[in-house]
Each structure stands twice: as structure tokens, then as C-alpha cells.
Design an enzyme around this catalytic site. Structure first.
Site, PDB file in Angstrom:
ATOM      1  N   LYS A 129       0.865  -1.186   0.000  1.00 43.25           N
ATOM      2  CA  LYS A 129       0.000   0.000   0.000  1.00 43.25           C
ATOM      3  C   LYS A 129       0.894   1.225   0.000  1.00 43.25           C
ATOM      4  O   LYS A 129       2.038   1.167   0.456  1.00 43.25           O
ATOM      5  CB  LYS A 129      -0.888   0.006   1.246  1.00 43.25           C
ATOM      6  CG  LYS A 129      -2.085   0.925   1.138  1.00 43.25           C
ATOM      7  CD  LYS A 129      -3.263   0.289   0.412  1.00 43.25           C
ATOM      8  CE  LYS A 129      -4.363   1.284   0.161  1.00 43.25           C
ATOM      9  NZ  LYS A 129      -5.556   0.652  -0.395  1.00 43.25           N
ATOM     10  N   ASP A 169      -6.944   4.412  -4.792  1.00 45.43           N
ATOM     11  CA  ASP A 169      -7.619   4.295  -3.494  1.00 45.43           C
ATOM     12  C   ASP A 169      -8.227   5.675  -3.249  1.00 45.43           C
ATOM     13  O   ASP A 169      -8.441   6.433  -4.214  1.00 45.43           O
ATOM     14  CB  ASP A 169      -6.628   3.889  -2.387  1.00 45.43           C
ATOM     15  CG  ASP A 169      -7.315   3.544  -1.064  1.00 45.43           C
ATOM     16  OD1 ASP A 169      -8.041   2.546  -1.004  1.00 45.43           O
ATOM     17  OD2 ASP A 169      -7.166   4.300  -0.073  1.00 45.43           O
TER      18      ASP A 169
HETATM   19  P1  NDP Z   1     -12.885   8.036  -3.053  1.00 50.11           P
HETATM   20  O1  NDP Z   1     -11.799   9.007  -2.859  1.00 50.11           O
HETATM   21  O2  NDP Z   1     -13.434   7.830  -4.419  1.00 50.11           O
HETATM   22  O3  NDP Z   1     -14.106   8.378  -2.071  1.00 50.11           O
HETATM   23  C1  NDP Z   1     -13.935   8.422  -0.715  1.00 50.11           C
HETATM   24  C2  NDP Z   1     -15.245   8.821  -0.080  1.00 50.11           C
HETATM   25  O4  NDP Z   1     -15.130   8.702   1.329  1.00 50.11           O
HETATM   26  C3  NDP Z   1     -15.630  10.248  -0.360  1.00 50.11           C
HETATM   27  O5  NDP Z   1     -17.019  10.362  -0.355  1.00 50.11           O
HETATM   28  C4  NDP Z   1     -15.013  10.972   0.840  1.00 50.11           C
HETATM   29  O6  NDP Z   1     -15.632  12.200   1.150  1.00 50.11           O
HETATM   30  C5  NDP Z   1     -15.250   9.986   1.938  1.00 50.11           C
HETATM   31  N1  NDP Z   1     -14.215  10.162   2.987  1.00 50.11           N
HETATM   32  C6  NDP Z   1     -12.857  10.112   2.838  1.00 50.11           C
HETATM   33  N2  NDP Z   1     -12.234  10.336   3.998  1.00 50.11           N
HETATM   34  C7  NDP Z   1     -13.203  10.537   4.897  1.00 50.11           C
HETATM   35  C8  NDP Z   1     -13.204  10.814   6.280  1.00 50.11           C
HETATM   36  N3  NDP Z   1     -12.048  10.957   6.968  1.00 50.11           N
HETATM   37  N4  NDP Z   1     -14.417  10.905   6.886  1.00 50.11           N
HETATM   38  C9  NDP Z   1     -15.560  10.725   6.184  1.00 50.11           C
HETATM   39  N5  NDP Z   1     -15.626  10.485   4.870  1.00 50.11           N
HETATM   40  C10 NDP Z   1     -14.469  10.390   4.239  1.00 50.11           C
HETATM   41  O7  NDP Z   1     -12.340   6.658  -2.438  1.00 50.11           O
HETATM   42  P2  NDP Z   1     -12.855   5.180  -2.692  1.00 50.11           P
HETATM   43  O8  NDP Z   1     -14.315   5.151  -2.897  1.00 50.11           O
HETATM   44  O9  NDP Z   1     -11.964   4.576  -3.712  1.00 50.11           O
HETATM   45  O10 NDP Z   1     -12.486   4.479  -1.300  1.00 50.11           O
HETATM   46  C11 NDP Z   1     -13.392   4.424  -0.199  1.00 50.11           C
HETATM   47  C12 NDP Z   1     -12.957   3.327   0.753  1.00 50.11           C
HETATM   48  O11 NDP Z   1     -12.954   2.067   0.055  1.00 50.11           O
HETATM   49  C13 NDP Z   1     -11.542   3.464   1.350  1.00 50.11           C
HETATM   50  O12 NDP Z   1     -11.527   2.913   2.643  1.00 50.11           O
HETATM   51  C14 NDP Z   1     -10.706   2.601   0.418  1.00 50.11           C
HETATM   52  O13 NDP Z   1      -9.513   2.166   1.045  1.00 50.11           O
HETATM   53  C15 NDP Z   1     -11.674   1.456   0.181  1.00 50.11           C
HETATM   54  N6  NDP Z   1     -11.394   0.649  -0.998  1.00 50.11           N
HETATM   55  C16 NDP Z   1     -11.349   1.206  -2.254  1.00 50.11           C
HETATM   56  C17 NDP Z   1     -11.113   0.405  -3.341  1.00 50.11           C
HETATM   57  C18 NDP Z   1     -11.176   0.934  -4.726  1.00 50.11           C
HETATM   58  O14 NDP Z   1     -11.151   0.125  -5.665  1.00 50.11           O
HETATM   59  N7  NDP Z   1     -11.305   2.229  -4.949  1.00 50.11           N
HETATM   60  C19 NDP Z   1     -10.812  -1.035  -3.196  1.00 50.11           C
HETATM   61  C20 NDP Z   1     -10.976  -1.538  -1.847  1.00 50.11           C
HETATM   62  C21 NDP Z   1     -11.221  -0.705  -0.800  1.00 50.11           C
HETATM   63  P3  NDP Z   1     -14.845  13.571   0.904  1.00 50.11           P
HETATM   64  O15 NDP Z   1     -14.977  13.857  -0.547  1.00 50.11           O
HETATM   65  O16 NDP Z   1     -15.555  14.536   1.775  1.00 50.11           O
HETATM   66  O17 NDP Z   1     -13.415  13.334   1.337  1.00 50.11           O
END
Ligand code: NDP
Length: 450
Positions: A129, A169
Site C-alpha cells: 500500500k 484508493d
Molecule cells: P474516493 O476518494 O473515491 O471516495 C472516498 C469517499 O469517502 C468520499 O465520499 C469521501 O468524502 C469519503 N471520505 C474520505 N475520507 C473521509 C473521512 N475521513 N471521513 C468521512 N468520509 C471520508 O475513495 P474510494 O471510494 O476509492 O475508497 C473508499 C474506501 O474504500 C476506502 O476505505 C478505500 O480504502 C476502500 N477501498 C477502495 C477500493 C477501490 O477500488 N477504490 C478497493 C478496496 C477498498 P470527501 O470527498 O468529503 O473526502
């Protein structure tokens, strides 16, 4: 943290002493070690080979300076990370996160979890990671490009198609992967599948963008079917986040007959009793890079509430946390249980605190832990690597059907392991054991360098 088993206690104490203050990493290690209690009793050969002592220590950690120049000509500096945690079953594989909360503890927790997740997919991928504390929010495309190029200038020395293959991510989508891939190619003069999540015109895979969210729903559907003879049909669903994972989980949950009534971002959440209109969300988040609040301004009848944690007080049958780590705590779990939730599956990595997980399991709520439920993203990255090696592109349907098969298998592997080790239906224990055993075996057979 206390363990019944003396050996596991010692391993945990050593990790704690060696990684002081790294609370996310210690939480992730503690959870896995707890699940391994029955394995330690049944497999003394693994203890003998020092597998657990070794698996909690990353093979390599790289921390580097990322200098870049903003639009006003000012020099800015961020910190870059890549943790190459375990390569026993394949090249290191895992995403890059760009978020101000990124630090060594967060990257190590994610890298550690990735080892077991990747193993569960059945594909040959090790765990890694990386990322940076750079915040892409509010930056121009040119600033993001300059940051990504500087980040890759250092990272390119440590990765490669057969060594370490990063992906996206939080904060890293197609735009960032494109800038990084371009820089890698410029520096190395080679066109290889060194990153996944690439654009379709230069080696990306169809269905990669959808994979984590779709996979989460395929896993949840199988869990509902096998554990309670049930399905998404007619269920009310709450999903946190509104990024890549949340958007495509919303799409698939709706296709499978569920009604998604809420989404969020780090500022607050929206509730739409009529079911979320995903076209509006995609326009706001994917095209305009705006805030979820704007949904309530555009869709009559929907409501926005400031503060993201309140989302778990909404009554639902299925909850899919898809935002970030530790976003769902014990109080949120109590609220969900009181409102009759039947299933929780984690789209984000470690979104539920240990307290919340314990409450779900004690209340008999079906619980799909992240390393099993959200493995669809990395599984499809594995399929992207295969297509790159073959120099072929598979159709959306081919990739989606392979993804579906992988998620169904992951559920059964975790379920069967939970049964075999005396915790039938506890998928936390099952996923940890099933993921661990394959890696442990590979480590044992590869020996220790003297
Ligand atoms: P994105 O950046 O596309 O979206 C993240 C989302 O989570 C946004 O809506 C963001 O809101 C919100 N967010 C981020 N940080 C915080 C926080 N501290 N508190 C509350 N909301 C928060 O990321 P992904 O959708 O790709 O990833 C989301 C999760 O899924 C993560 O945990 C990631 O590790 C996991 N994941 C992702 C994969 C992938 O293929 N993309 C694969 C496996 C797991 P805001 O815009 O306000 O920051």
C-alpha cells in the site's frame, strides 16, 4: 490488547513496542491475531517456522519527500509512502491513497490487510500500500499533475510489473493514475502494466471502476442467500461515502432490487426516501467534483444533514460503509441494531471499530469484513494485470462474470474456514484464517534467508 494465547500475546507486544503510537496498524494486527488463536493451536508447524512473527513486519518500507510547485509558483512538500508488506504469493499489490490523514500507521494498516485480502481472491498477488498526505481537494488539474509526476519520480525506482503494481484508493482515480503512468513511462521508457486502474485507451480493464462496489454487492447477496435465504430485493440500504466504491455499490444494490436511501461525504449525508438518483450523484461527484450537499439542492424531497456520522441513525435493512476507516463506532452499531439492520458489509477498509464489529456479531447481524467484502477491486486489478500480460482486452461481461465468481468463492472460503475452525458464520475469523493460511504456507515453503 490481551490474548488467551501466550505466543500471540508476545507477538502483539513486540509489534506494539516496535510501532509506538501507530493506532490503526495496531488495531489491524490485533484483529487478525485474535482470529488466529485456533490456527496456532492446530498448526504448530507455522509457529515453529516463525510465520506470525514475520508476517507482522513489512518486507520493505519506503518514505520519501515529494516536492512540487503550485499554480502560484510556490514550492510545496508532501511525504510519500510505499509499504511492500508481503510478496510470498505474488508481486506486491495495493492502492495509493492521497488524503491529508495519510501517515505511516494508516499505510501499514492498509498494507497488512491487503496481504490477506489479496490471498482471498485466489489470484497471485502479494500485499502492499502507499500514498501521501497530499490533499487533491481544491487543487487544479495542473497541480495534481505536478504532484503525481514528482511522486512517481521517486516511486518508479521501487515498483515494476513483476515487483510491485500500485492502484487507486481514496483520492486516486483515473486522472491521478493517468498522470502517474505517463511519468513512469517517460522515466523508464517502457510500456508495462505497472499500475492498475488505468484508462481504457492505455491498458485499463473494463469493469475495474465498478469492481469494488459491484463486488461488495455480489458478496453481500451471496451472504444473504447462504446465511438467511434472503436477498437485496425489497431491502432499504444505507451507504456511506460518495466516492468510487459508494457510487458503484449504490448502482448494483439498486439493480439487485434494493432501495438506497442515503449517501455521504466527510461533511454530511443526504437522505432520499424515494431512492437515490445516481445520475445526479455521478454528475456532482464524478464530473463536477462537488459536495454531496448539492444533491439536496437538486433533488426535491431529499434532505441534507451536516455531520457524516449521523448517517447510521437512518433505519435500514442493509448497511454498507464505503467511506473510510473507523467511520462506524459502537454507538452507530447500537443505532443500526435498534433499527433492525440484518446485514452489514464493509466496502471501505476497516470502517467498523472493533467495538462495532463485536456488537454486530453478538446481535446476530450478518457481517462481511472488508478484506473479504471489498476484495472485488483488487481482484479486478489482478484481471487487469492478466490482460496486460496477454496484451488482450476482455469484454465488460467477461470481467464482470469473473468478478462475480471470485466474490462468491471468497464468501464460501471465509464461511467454510469459520466452520472448520469452530466459529461458523463468523466471517471475520473465517476471512482472516482463509487469507492467512495460503500466505503462511507459501512463506513456510520459501524458507528463511540465513
Ligand atoms: P474516493 O476518494 O473515491 O471516495 C472516498 C469517499 O469517502 C468520499 O465520499 C469521501 O468524502 C469519503 N471520505 C474520505 N475520507 C473521509 C473521512 N475521513 N471521513 C468521512 N468520509 C471520508 O475513495 P474510494 O471510494 O476509492 O475508497 C473508499 C474506501 O474504500 C476506502 O476505505 C478505500 O480504502 C476502500 N477501498 C477502495 C477500493 C477501490 O477500488 N477504490 C478497493 C478496496 C477498498 P470527501 O470527498 O468529503 O473526502
Amino acid at each position: 490488547m490481551t490474548f488467551k494465547n501466550e505466543y500471540l500475546q508476545k507477538v502483539y507486544n513486540d509489534v506494539e513496542a516496535r510501532n509506538p503510537g501507530e493506532k490503526e496498524f495496531l488495531q489491524a494486527v490485533g484483529e487478525v491475531l485474535e482470529s488466529l488463536e485456533p490456527v496456532v493451536e492446530k498448526r504448530p508447524d507455522l509457529v515453529e517456522a516463525g510465520i506470525i512473527d514475520r508476517i507482522v513486519e513489512p518486507e520493505r518500507q519506503i518514505i520519501f519527500r515529494v516536492p512540487w510547485v503550485d499554480d502560484s509558483g510556490k514550492v510545496r512538500v508532501n511525504r510519500g509512502f510505499r509499504v511492500q508488506f508481503n510478496s510470498a504469493i505474488g508481486p506486491y499489490k495495493g492502492g495509493l491513497r492521497l488524503h491529508p490523514s495519510v501517515n505511516a500507521s494508516v499505510i501499514k494498516f492498509l498494507g497488512f490487510e491487503q496481504i490477506f485480502k489479496n490471498s482471498l481472491t485466489g489470484l497471485p498477488m502479494g500485499g502492499g500500500k502507499g500514498g501521501s498526505d497530499f490533499d487533491p481537494k481544491g487543487k487544479s488539474d495542473a497541480e495534481v499533475m505536478r504532484f503525481c509526476q514528482s511522486f512517481m519520480t521517486e516511486l518508479s525506482k521501487h515498483i515494476g510489473a513483476d515487483t510491485d503494481v500500485p492502484a487507486g484508493d481514496i483520492g486516486v482515480g483515473a486522472r491521478e493514475i493517468g498522470f502517474m503512468f505517463g511519468q513512469y513511462k517517460r522515466l523508464r521508457n517502457e510500456f508495462t502494466g505497472v499500475l492498475t486502474g488505468k484508462g481504457l485507451s492505455y491498458g485499463g480493464s473494463l469493469a475495474r471502476k465498478e469492481a469494488t462496489g459491484f463486488g461488495l454487492c455480489y458478496f453481500t447477496e451471496e451472504m444473504l442467500k447462504c446465511m438467511k435465504n434472503d436477498s437485496f430485493a425489497g431491502k432499504t440500504v444505507v451507504i456511506s461515502g460518495s466516492g468510487n466504491v459508494a457510487i458503484y455499490a449504490c448502482k448494483k444494490a439498486t439493480e439487485l432490487g434494493g432501495k438506497v436511501v442515503a449517501l455521504s461525504d466527510s461533511n454530511g449525508y443526504i437522505y432520499d426516501a424515494n431512492g437515490i438518483n445516481l445520475d445526479v450523484v455521478k454528475q456532482i461527484k464524478e464530473v463536477e467534483r462537488g459536495r454531496i450537499k448539492e444533491y439536496a439542492e437538486r433533488v426535491p424531497g431529499s434532505v441534507y444533514t451536516e455531520g457524516c456520522r449521523g448517517i447510521w441513525t437512518i433505519k435500514c435493512d442493509i448497511a454498507l460503509p464505503c467511506a473510510t476507516q473507523n467511520e462506524l463506532d459502537g454507538a452507530a452499531a447500537d443505532a443500526l441494531i435498534a433499527n433492525g439492520v440484518i446485514a452489514v458489509a464493509e466496502g471501505a477498509n476497516m470502517p467498523s471499530t472493533p467495538d462495532a464489529v463485536a456488537k454486530f456479531l453478538a446481535a446476530g447481524v450478518m457481517f462481511g469484513p472488508a478484506k473479504a467484502a471489498n476484495a472485488g477491486g483488487v481482484a479486478t486489478s489482478g484481471l487487469e494485470m492478466s490482460q496486460n500480460s496477454e496484451r488482450l482486452s476482455w469484454t465488460f461481461e467477461e470481467v464482470d462474470s469473473k468478478l462475480h465468481g471470485i466474490m462468491v468463492n471468497i464468501f464460501h472460503n471465509a464461511y467454510n474456514a469459520s466452520k472448520e475452525y469452530g466459529f461458523e458464520g463468523n466471517l471475520v475469523v473465517g476471512a482472516n484464517i482463509a487469507g492467512f493460511l495460503k500466505v503462511a504456507d507459501a512463506m513456510k515453503w520459501q524458507g528463511v534467508a540465513y
